[in-house]
Design an enzyme around this catalytic site. Structure first.
Site, PDB file in Angstrom:
ATOM      1  N   GLU A  55      33.126  36.657  40.513  1.00  0.00           N
ATOM      2  CA  GLU A  55      33.295  37.288  41.819  1.00  0.00           C
ATOM      3  C   GLU A  55      34.751  37.736  41.982  1.00  0.00           C
ATOM      4  O   GLU A  55      35.679  36.918  41.922  1.00  0.00           O
ATOM      5  CB  GLU A  55      32.929  36.293  42.930  1.00  0.00           C
ATOM      6  CG  GLU A  55      32.746  36.997  44.240  1.00  0.00           C
ATOM      7  CD  GLU A  55      32.540  36.039  45.410  1.00  0.00           C
ATOM      8  OE1 GLU A  55      32.671  36.488  46.550  1.00  0.00           O
ATOM      9  OE2 GLU A  55      32.278  34.849  45.165  1.00  0.00           O
TER      10      GLU A  55
ATOM     11  N   ASP B 199      41.824  45.266  36.097  1.00  0.00           N
ATOM     12  CA  ASP B 199      41.179  45.760  37.312  1.00  0.00           C
ATOM     13  C   ASP B 199      41.861  47.073  37.667  1.00  0.00           C
ATOM     14  O   ASP B 199      43.077  47.197  37.549  1.00  0.00           O
ATOM     15  CB  ASP B 199      41.327  44.757  38.454  1.00  0.00           C
ATOM     16  CG  ASP B 199      40.333  45.071  39.561  1.00  0.00           C
ATOM     17  OD1 ASP B 199      39.145  45.250  39.266  1.00  0.00           O
ATOM     18  OD2 ASP B 199      40.745  45.162  40.732  1.00  0.00           O
TER      19      ASP B 199
ATOM     20  N   PHE C 216      35.524  59.882  33.640  1.00  0.00           N
ATOM     21  CA  PHE C 216      34.442  59.241  34.393  1.00  0.00           C
ATOM     22  C   PHE C 216      34.911  59.080  35.838  1.00  0.00           C
ATOM     23  O   PHE C 216      36.022  59.486  36.201  1.00  0.00           O
ATOM     24  CB  PHE C 216      34.095  57.872  33.769  1.00  0.00           C
ATOM     25  CG  PHE C 216      35.218  56.861  33.871  1.00  0.00           C
ATOM     26  CD1 PHE C 216      36.308  56.921  33.025  1.00  0.00           C
ATOM     27  CD2 PHE C 216      35.192  55.866  34.842  1.00  0.00           C
ATOM     28  CE1 PHE C 216      37.354  56.008  33.139  1.00  0.00           C
ATOM     29  CE2 PHE C 216      36.236  54.946  34.961  1.00  0.00           C
ATOM     30  CZ  PHE C 216      37.306  55.025  34.099  1.00  0.00           C
TER      31      PHE C 216
HETATM   32  P1  IMP Z   1      36.948  48.344  37.190  1.00  0.00           P
HETATM   33  O1  IMP Z   1      38.394  48.364  36.811  1.00  0.00           O
HETATM   34  O2  IMP Z   1      36.062  48.271  35.999  1.00  0.00           O
HETATM   35  O3  IMP Z   1      36.666  47.368  38.260  1.00  0.00           O
HETATM   36  O4  IMP Z   1      36.581  49.772  37.786  1.00  0.00           O
HETATM   37  C1  IMP Z   1      37.354  50.400  38.701  1.00  0.00           C
HETATM   38  C2  IMP Z   1      36.773  51.678  39.231  1.00  0.00           C
HETATM   39  O5  IMP Z   1      37.885  52.503  39.518  1.00  0.00           O
HETATM   40  C3  IMP Z   1      35.906  52.489  38.276  1.00  0.00           C
HETATM   41  O6  IMP Z   1      34.563  52.184  38.405  1.00  0.00           O
HETATM   42  C4  IMP Z   1      36.196  53.916  38.771  1.00  0.00           C
HETATM   43  O7  IMP Z   1      35.460  54.165  39.937  1.00  0.00           O
HETATM   44  C5  IMP Z   1      37.640  53.832  39.188  1.00  0.00           C
HETATM   45  N1  IMP Z   1      38.533  54.194  38.076  1.00  0.00           N
HETATM   46  C6  IMP Z   1      39.392  53.388  37.417  1.00  0.00           C
HETATM   47  N2  IMP Z   1      40.052  54.050  36.469  1.00  0.00           N
HETATM   48  C7  IMP Z   1      39.595  55.323  36.510  1.00  0.00           C
HETATM   49  C8  IMP Z   1      39.881  56.495  35.735  1.00  0.00           C
HETATM   50  O8  IMP Z   1      40.688  56.497  34.788  1.00  0.00           O
HETATM   51  N3  IMP Z   1      39.204  57.589  36.078  1.00  0.00           N
HETATM   52  C9  IMP Z   1      38.299  57.634  37.084  1.00  0.00           C
HETATM   53  N4  IMP Z   1      37.977  56.580  37.827  1.00  0.00           N
HETATM   54  C10 IMP Z   1      38.632  55.417  37.533  1.00  0.00           C
END
Ligand code: IMP
Length: 202
Positions: A40, A70, A153
């Site tokens: 979490e 993160d 993405f």
């Molecule tokens: P996590 O770090 O896997 O929790 O994801 C963070 C979220 O931030 C992702 O699902 C995207 O929505 C966004 N994000 C983080 N880095 C990027 C990037 O380089 N390009 C586009 N979206 C990003």
């Protein structure tokens, strides 16, 4: 020495393996380390959430170095949203086309100066002796007027890196990695890990 990267995301695993290539470390995913954990993320910053994930896995992996990251997008005109909620913003199952359009609509009519934004990435490392490091790096830029590009993405189609007139979804992956929040944070962490190896291993 073994590093476990606390992620289930294949692209992140590929990126860390590429960046750590040539180091003395063996890089494993959580799955390869036999760890299955739903963590979490209830911190209030990117740094806290990265540490929460790394600590949770480190508890189950004595002797290994554990890394976790993160990341997210901060839009200044939206008081920093979606921020740490970037993945969950408007619901996990909402498409990025809808999320990106919502942000474009919120910023409609604002000038380039009012559209500033950044991607942020925090990477935490927990070492076997309990030492912890957290590194955060940003990619500064702004929100464009429309979605553009097929690479990348998430929020890439609406994000214009500072100094570029194309979105980060229009940049080839290698070019984005050179300037991206995650690329910069991983390269900075690589330096710390190489220092750690030379101090702790013969
Ligand atoms: P996590 O770090 O896997 O929790 O994801 C963070 C979220 O931030 C992702 O699902 C995207 O929505 C966004 N994000 C983080 N880095 C990027 C990037 O380089 N390009 C586009 N979206 C990003």
């Amino acid at each position: 020495m073994k590093i476990i990267f606390a992620t289930g995301n294949r692209d992140k695993m590929r990126e860390i393996r590429e960046i750590m290539e040539g180091s003395s470390y063996e890089i494993c995913s959580m799955k390869e380390a036999g760890i299955d954990l739903d963590i979490e993320e209830d911190g209030s910053t990117f740094e806290e959430n990265a540490l929460i994930k790394a600590r949770a896995v480190a508890d189950l992996a004595p002797g290994a170095i554990v890394l976790a990251d993160d990341s997210g997008l901060e839009v200044d005109a939206m008081d920093g949203a979606p921020g740490i909620y970037s993945a969950r913003f408007m619901g996990h199952n909402t498409s990025y086309e809808v999320k990106n359009q919502y942000i474009l609509d919120r910023l409609a009519g604002l000038s380039a100066e009012e559209r500033t934004a950044r991607f942020a990435c925090a990477i935490a490392a927990v070492f076997p002796d309990g030492e912890e490091i957290v590194i955060r790096r940003n990619m500064e830029g702004g929100i464009g007027e429309k979605m553009a590009g097929e690479n990348g993405f998430g929020y890439d189609p609406i994000f214009l890196p500072k100094g570029y007139d194309v979105s980060s979804a229009e940049l080839p992956a290698e070019e984005k990695n050179q300037i991206s929040h995650r690329g910069k944070a991983l390269r900075a962490m690589r330096e710390k890990l190489v220092e750690y190896a030379s101090a702790h291993c013969q």
